[in-house]
Design a protein around this motif. Sequence first.
Motif, mmCIF file in Angstrom:
data_model
loop_
_atom_site.group_PDB
_atom_site.id
_atom_site.type_symbol
_atom_site.label_atom_id
_atom_site.label_comp_id
_atom_site.label_asym_id
_atom_site.label_seq_id
_atom_site.Cartn_x
_atom_site.Cartn_y
_atom_site.Cartn_z
ATOM 1 N N ALA A 241 5.663 1.957 -1.082
ATOM 2 C CA ALA A 241 5.447 0.806 -2.044
ATOM 3 C C ALA A 241 4.657 -0.275 -1.498
ATOM 4 O O ALA A 241 4.518 -0.507 -0.325
ATOM 5 C CB ALA A 241 6.784 0.078 -2.052
ATOM 6 N N ASP A 242 3.640 -0.734 -2.333
ATOM 7 C CA ASP A 242 2.493 -1.478 -2.223
ATOM 8 C C ASP A 242 2.964 -2.588 -1.478
ATOM 9 O O ASP A 242 2.279 -3.292 -0.416
ATOM 10 C CB ASP A 242 1.798 -2.133 -3.499
ATOM 11 N N GLY A 243 4.270 -3.324 -1.571
ATOM 12 C CA GLY A 243 4.610 -4.623 -0.921
ATOM 13 C C GLY A 243 4.929 -4.184 0.517
ATOM 14 O O GLY A 243 4.593 -5.266 1.364
ATOM 15 N N TYR A 244 5.474 -3.000 0.741
ATOM 16 C CA TYR A 244 5.812 -2.934 2.256
ATOM 17 C C TYR A 244 4.442 -2.612 2.982
ATOM 18 O O TYR A 244 4.168 -2.988 3.941
ATOM 19 C CB TYR A 244 6.630 -1.597 2.279
ATOM 20 N N VAL A 245 3.676 -1.633 2.461
ATOM 21 C CA VAL A 245 2.432 -1.333 2.953
ATOM 22 C C VAL A 245 1.511 -2.655 3.431
ATOM 23 O O VAL A 245 0.845 -2.578 4.260
ATOM 24 C CB VAL A 245 1.834 -0.274 2.054
ATOM 25 N N ALA A 246 1.351 -3.310 2.522
ATOM 26 C CA ALA A 246 0.765 -4.612 2.755
ATOM 27 C C ALA A 246 1.139 -5.290 3.767
ATOM 28 O O ALA A 246 0.402 -5.905 4.641
ATOM 29 C CB ALA A 246 0.544 -5.506 1.280
ATOM 30 N N HIS A 247 2.333 -5.580 4.049
ATOM 31 C CA HIS A 247 3.035 -6.239 5.035
ATOM 32 C C HIS A 247 2.942 -5.653 6.474
ATOM 33 O O HIS A 247 2.649 -6.094 7.557
ATOM 34 C CB HIS A 247 4.573 -6.665 4.888
ATOM 35 N N GLU A 248 2.938 -4.289 6.373
ATOM 36 C CA GLU A 248 3.003 -3.415 7.370
ATOM 37 C C GLU A 248 1.756 -3.308 8.170
ATOM 38 O O GLU A 248 1.098 -3.292 9.312
ATOM 39 C CB GLU A 248 3.209 -1.838 7.247
#
Length: 531
Positions: A241-248
């Motif tokens: 998911a984009d939201g997880y990838v952005a934070h990671e």
Amino acid sequence: MPSCRRAVVPSAVPRSAFLGGGVITDTGYVTDIDYPDYFHSQMSPLLLSSLCRLAGFDAVRPEPGFTYLELGAGAGMTTAVLAAANPEGRFVGTDFNPRHIAAGTQMIRAAGLTNASFLECGFADLAEGKVALPAFDYVALSGVYSWVDAEQREHVLTILDRHVKPGGVVYINYNAMPGWAVSAPLQRLILEYSEALDGGVLHRLSATREWVDRLVHADGRFFSSHEAALRPRLDSFGQWADGYVAHEFINRGWQALFHTDVARAVAGAGLEFAGSVSPVRPLRRTPEQRKLFEGITDRALREVVADFLDDTQFREDVYVRQPRRLSPRERGEWCDEVGLCLTERRGAMHLHTVSSRLLNPLLDALEQRPMTFTEIAQVPAFSGLSMAAVVAFGERLTAEGWTSPYLRSAQANSAEPAWRLNRVLAERAQTAAPQSAHYALASPVISSGVPLNFIQAQVYLALTGDDPGLGADTVERVLARLHDCDIQVEISGNAVKRSSEVTRAEAVDILHAIRDSRVPVWRRLRVLAGE
């Protein structure tokens, strides 16, 4: 406790620098894309207390009136599920993203939860005392500790020092070394490239994914030399998911940490390492590996050695503040109160991973009712085993996801809050993108939650609504969702096909399989309204 559901202080959100149209705070933290909705069962207060007390630490118990703080709560699903499953506790979730706070507040209001609240504030505000908070029995952080910069981590340590009660339990999940040793350069490359682009985070993320894919296929030596280690991380960057990838991947403060560094840092707040949420690792040691620990008495060093043996990428550390050691009698009394509840159907278990001589008799017993460890020790198959061996076997089942901790005294808790929240979560889950959220149903039996996917949500809503027979309307809704989502699904006979190709008859089979496998579990856990 805070009197407001959503408190906003003037300096709650640090001033932002706009880099290429994407909002990145002056702490290096991404804020213009929301973190996905996830439920983290590892953060259950009962699980945390049980881990500590079974390890011999006099940690707090989830008794009526206990307090729980989640730092960096995101959109609040974990806080909400735990509050619904523990109506006698009081829960606070904090985040400095106003959209997260609004989503969490909307969720608990829709479910009528009166024992949870969300505060919009940053770590600095809490550390500096700008937000009035009490002392807490539990404090939990998932991921965020390794996603923020060193200054923010210092604020976290100040919060722990100021707000954790003696005997209080702290859970910290973080990216770990040496498991990230090869992938850390990839994270830095992704960060640097994405920051050089114009546009918002979603646009830059998409462009960076395409560019990294081209880079990998250009036969760069770094990628070919470390292909096996990098492949899982490249897959997650491309597919999750984009939201997880952005934070990671595109947080400038991101840093993978050694356990010794974290343990020494929190020791300044009087916190002592109690153990890891996942106890499976020692069971996989070879005799040669076990010998490596001989003579190492420093617990932090033992954990780092274990991380090198296991190539640990994520740690889930549990700490207790200023603990004393429990006496053998006190540990025995805890085993009289706490035990296991079966949270998975028997047919889904991989029996080869544990002793069937012990497992099958225990499952026979747990299918009838939850049991305390003292009761489990009286099952004939466990005769002759020490209580420590009984507990270790139970912890293994919990780590595998087959069971969850069960507290006998919590069974008198009302299920009404859980039923109200479960309806809200099921309605959200049925329309959620399959990879964008990990939903759950709250259970008062295990004081935690169990996973819920978007198809299971349709079954839950039908059974608790006006279609307990899973009729034509439910079938058509599920079929439409499957056709909208281009994912792989398992149909009868363990065959796998694209969801867009599922037929109506296969959709019926899927629904009936979920009803037959999940409903008995849901009834055991009291997640179905009215049961």
